[in-house]
Scaffold this motif. Structure first.
Motif, PDB file in Angstrom:
ATOM      1  N   ILE A  91       7.549 -17.352 -19.044  1.00 42.81           N
ATOM      2  CA  ILE A  91       8.342 -16.324 -18.922  1.00 42.81           C
ATOM      3  C   ILE A  91       7.249 -15.095 -18.934  1.00 42.81           C
ATOM      4  N   LEU A  92       6.400 -14.798 -19.505  1.00 41.62           N
ATOM      5  CA  LEU A  92       5.626 -13.680 -19.299  1.00 41.62           C
ATOM      6  C   LEU A  92       4.792 -13.746 -17.999  1.00 41.62           C
ATOM      7  N   ALA A  93       4.444 -14.847 -17.551  1.00 42.68           N
ATOM      8  CA  ALA A  93       3.875 -15.071 -16.088  1.00 42.68           C
ATOM      9  C   ALA A  93       4.939 -14.522 -14.996  1.00 42.68           C
ATOM     10  N   LEU A  94       5.978 -14.898 -15.236  1.00 45.79           N
ATOM     11  CA  LEU A  94       7.156 -14.388 -14.300  1.00 45.79           C
ATOM     12  C   LEU A  94       7.516 -12.991 -14.305  1.00 45.79           C
ATOM     13  N   ALA A  95       7.529 -12.578 -15.407  1.00 48.74           N
ATOM     14  CA  ALA A  95       7.801 -11.027 -15.677  1.00 48.74           C
ATOM     15  C   ALA A  95       6.490 -10.232 -15.216  1.00 48.74           C
ATOM     16  N   LEU A  96       5.251 -10.803 -15.359  1.00 49.18           N
ATOM     17  CA  LEU A  96       3.918  -9.906 -14.849  1.00 49.18           C
ATOM     18  C   LEU A  96       4.142 -10.135 -13.094  1.00 49.18           C
ATOM     19  N   GLY A  97       4.605 -11.237 -12.612  1.00 47.82           N
ATOM     20  CA  GLY A  97       4.664 -11.343 -11.167  1.00 47.82           C
ATOM     21  C   GLY A  97       5.693 -10.312 -10.826  1.00 47.82           C
ATOM     22  N   LEU A  98       7.026 -10.260 -11.402  1.00 49.30           N
ATOM     23  CA  LEU A  98       8.105  -9.334 -10.805  1.00 49.30           C
ATOM     24  C   LEU A  98       7.323  -8.210 -10.885  1.00 49.30           C
ATOM     25  N   VAL A  99       6.553  -7.621 -12.027  1.00 56.02           N
ATOM     26  CA  VAL A  99       6.288  -6.281 -12.286  1.00 56.02           C
ATOM     27  C   VAL A  99       5.424  -5.907 -11.048  1.00 56.02           C
ATOM     28  N   LEU A 100       4.214  -6.745 -10.679  1.00 59.12           N
ATOM     29  CA  LEU A 100       3.370  -6.458  -9.442  1.00 59.12           C
ATOM     30  C   LEU A 100       4.075  -6.433  -8.311  1.00 59.12           C
ATOM     31  N   TYR A 101       5.026  -7.374  -7.958  1.00 59.69           N
ATOM     32  CA  TYR A 101       5.809  -7.332  -6.837  1.00 59.69           C
ATOM     33  C   TYR A 101       6.466  -6.037  -6.566  1.00 59.69           C
ATOM     34  N   ALA A 102       7.103  -5.607  -7.573  1.00 60.16           N
ATOM     35  CA  ALA A 102       7.637  -4.142  -7.672  1.00 60.16           C
ATOM     36  C   ALA A 102       6.726  -2.993  -7.326  1.00 60.16           C
ATOM     37  N   MET A 103       5.752  -3.153  -7.844  1.00 60.54           N
ATOM     38  CA  MET A 103       4.625  -2.160  -7.693  1.00 60.54           C
ATOM     39  C   MET A 103       3.970  -2.160  -6.348  1.00 60.54           C
ATOM     40  N   ASN A 104       4.154  -3.260  -5.823  1.00 55.99           N
ATOM     41  CA  ASN A 104       3.448  -3.219  -4.483  1.00 55.99           C
ATOM     42  C   ASN A 104       4.006  -2.443  -3.398  1.00 55.99           C
ATOM     43  N   ASP A 105       5.082  -1.752  -3.248  1.00 57.47           N
ATOM     44  CA  ASP A 105       5.490  -0.709  -2.584  1.00 57.47           C
ATOM     45  C   ASP A 105       5.104   0.724  -3.110  1.00 57.47           C
ATOM     46  N   THR A 106       4.756   0.956  -4.250  1.00 55.78           N
ATOM     47  CA  THR A 106       4.316   2.206  -4.679  1.00 55.78           C
ATOM     48  C   THR A 106       2.584   2.298  -4.586  1.00 55.78           C
ATOM     49  N   ILE A 107       2.011   1.335  -4.323  1.00 56.24           N
ATOM     50  CA  ILE A 107       0.577   1.538  -4.309  1.00 56.24           C
ATOM     51  C   ILE A 107       0.101   2.083  -3.179  1.00 56.24           C
ATOM     52  N   VAL A 108      -0.626   3.208  -3.163  1.00 55.51           N
ATOM     53  CA  VAL A 108      -0.945   3.931  -2.024  1.00 55.51           C
ATOM     54  C   VAL A 108      -2.635   4.072  -1.979  1.00 55.51           C
ATOM     55  N   PHE A 109      -3.164   3.504  -0.880  1.00 56.62           N
ATOM     56  CA  PHE A 109      -4.634   3.671  -0.707  1.00 56.62           C
ATOM     57  C   PHE A 109      -5.190   4.677   0.049  1.00 56.62           C
ATOM     58  N   PHE A 110      -6.421   5.002  -0.231  1.00 56.34           N
ATOM     59  CA  PHE A 110      -6.918   6.237   0.473  1.00 56.34           C
ATOM     60  C   PHE A 110      -7.291   5.856   1.918  1.00 56.34           C
ATOM     61  N   ASN A 111      -7.207   6.746   2.922  1.00 59.45           N
ATOM     62  CA  ASN A 111      -7.292   6.505   4.302  1.00 59.45           C
ATOM     63  C   ASN A 111      -8.312   7.827   4.824  1.00 59.45           C
ATOM     64  N   SER A 112      -9.121   7.654   5.641  1.00 53.16           N
ATOM     65  CA  SER A 112      -9.636   8.828   6.431  1.00 53.16           C
ATOM     66  C   SER A 112      -8.967   8.920   7.574  1.00 53.16           C
ATOM     67  N   PRO A 113      -9.077  10.258   8.319  1.00 54.66           N
ATOM     68  CA  PRO A 113      -8.290  10.257   9.410  1.00 54.66           C
ATOM     69  C   PRO A 113      -8.800   9.128  10.631  1.00 54.66           C
ATOM     70  N   ALA A 114     -10.014   8.925  10.687  1.00 54.03           N
ATOM     71  CA  ALA A 114     -10.456   7.755  11.536  1.00 54.03           C
ATOM     72  C   ALA A 114      -9.879   6.283  11.294  1.00 54.03           C
ATOM     73  N   ASP A 115      -9.689   6.099  10.072  1.00 53.31           N
ATOM     74  CA  ASP A 115      -8.987   4.757   9.596  1.00 53.31           C
ATOM     75  C   ASP A 115      -7.625   4.974  10.127  1.00 53.31           C
ATOM     76  N   ILE A 116      -6.691   6.001   9.896  1.00 50.75           N
ATOM     77  CA  ILE A 116      -5.438   5.870  10.253  1.00 50.75           C
ATOM     78  C   ILE A 116      -5.506   5.933  12.081  1.00 50.75           C
ATOM     79  N   GLN A 117      -6.182   6.601  12.512  1.00 53.84           N
ATOM     80  CA  GLN A 117      -6.154   6.117  14.197  1.00 53.84           C
ATOM     81  C   GLN A 117      -6.608   4.809  14.578  1.00 53.84           C
ATOM     82  N   ALA A 118      -7.631   4.512  13.647  1.00 54.74           N
ATOM     83  CA  ALA A 118      -7.869   2.869  13.942  1.00 54.74           C
ATOM     84  C   ALA A 118      -7.051   1.970  13.885  1.00 54.74           C
ATOM     85  N   LYS A 119      -6.364   2.102  12.594  1.00 53.02           N
ATOM     86  CA  LYS A 119      -5.282   0.948  12.310  1.00 53.02           C
ATOM     87  C   LYS A 119      -3.987   0.992  12.977  1.00 53.02           C
ATOM     88  N   ASN A 120      -3.809   2.131  13.680  1.00 52.60           N
ATOM     89  CA  ASN A 120      -2.454   2.432  14.200  1.00 52.60           C
ATOM     90  C   ASN A 120      -1.305   2.428  13.272  1.00 52.60           C
TER      91      ASN A 120
END
Length: 152
Positions: free
Chosen positions: A17-46
């Motif tokens: 049950i704890l593993a399932l709850a942890l998995g659900l929390v991590l899945y829900a946080m996946n959309d809110t995690i924001v990573f750093f990008n430089s201007p060149a990274d953004i243009q290179a990654k389209n």
């Protein structure tokens, strides 16, 4: 079933049950995690417009324009690219041209970024690690070892 088997079954069930709850929390946080990008990274990654991300680099000299109702426009640059940033709100006291900055917001187009928050360095010895690593990799910043000595 013996007492020991019941106890192990209960512990196993609780762990599952704890593993399932942890998995659900991590899945829900996946959309809110924001990573750093430089201007060149953004243009290179389209990166597609409408994507939420963090943009980091140096504020380009001579690009800060202040408008009405706390509207601010400036450019963030790295070695290969620049990106126009639009922000409405109060900037940190230490925000200025030529300094490291991280803006969090939404990419409007390939060269325009709408920020909802702006972070600036807090003193002369600090630059966000992500920005410093990117600038070191591109050869624009050598770190504190090669910095000019302080004068007072």
């Amino acid at each position: 079933m013996t007492r020991k088997q019941r106890r192990l079954t209960l512990i196993g069930f609780a762990g599952g049950i704890l593993a399932l709850a942890l998995g659900l929390v991590l899945y829900a946080m996946n959309d809110t995690i924001v990573f750093f990008n430089s201007p060149a990274d953004i243009q290179a990654k389209n990166v597609q417009p409408g994507t939420r991300l963090r943009l980091g680099g140096l504020v380009k000299e001579g690009t800060v324009q202040r408008g009405v109702d706390q509207q601010i426009s400036f450019e963030v640059m790295d070695a290969q690219a620049t990106m126009q940033v639009h922000y409405k709100g109060l900037l940190p006291d230490l925000f200025r041209e030529g300094q490291g900055v991280i803006a969090e917001g939404i990419l409007e187009s390939a060269t325009v970024f709408r920020a909802d928050s702006v972070l600036a360095k807090h003193d002369e010895n600090y630059m966000p690690r992500e920005v410093a690593d990117t600038l070191k990799k591109q050869g624009h910043w050598m770190g504190e070892a090669n910095a000019a000595p302080k004068t007072q």
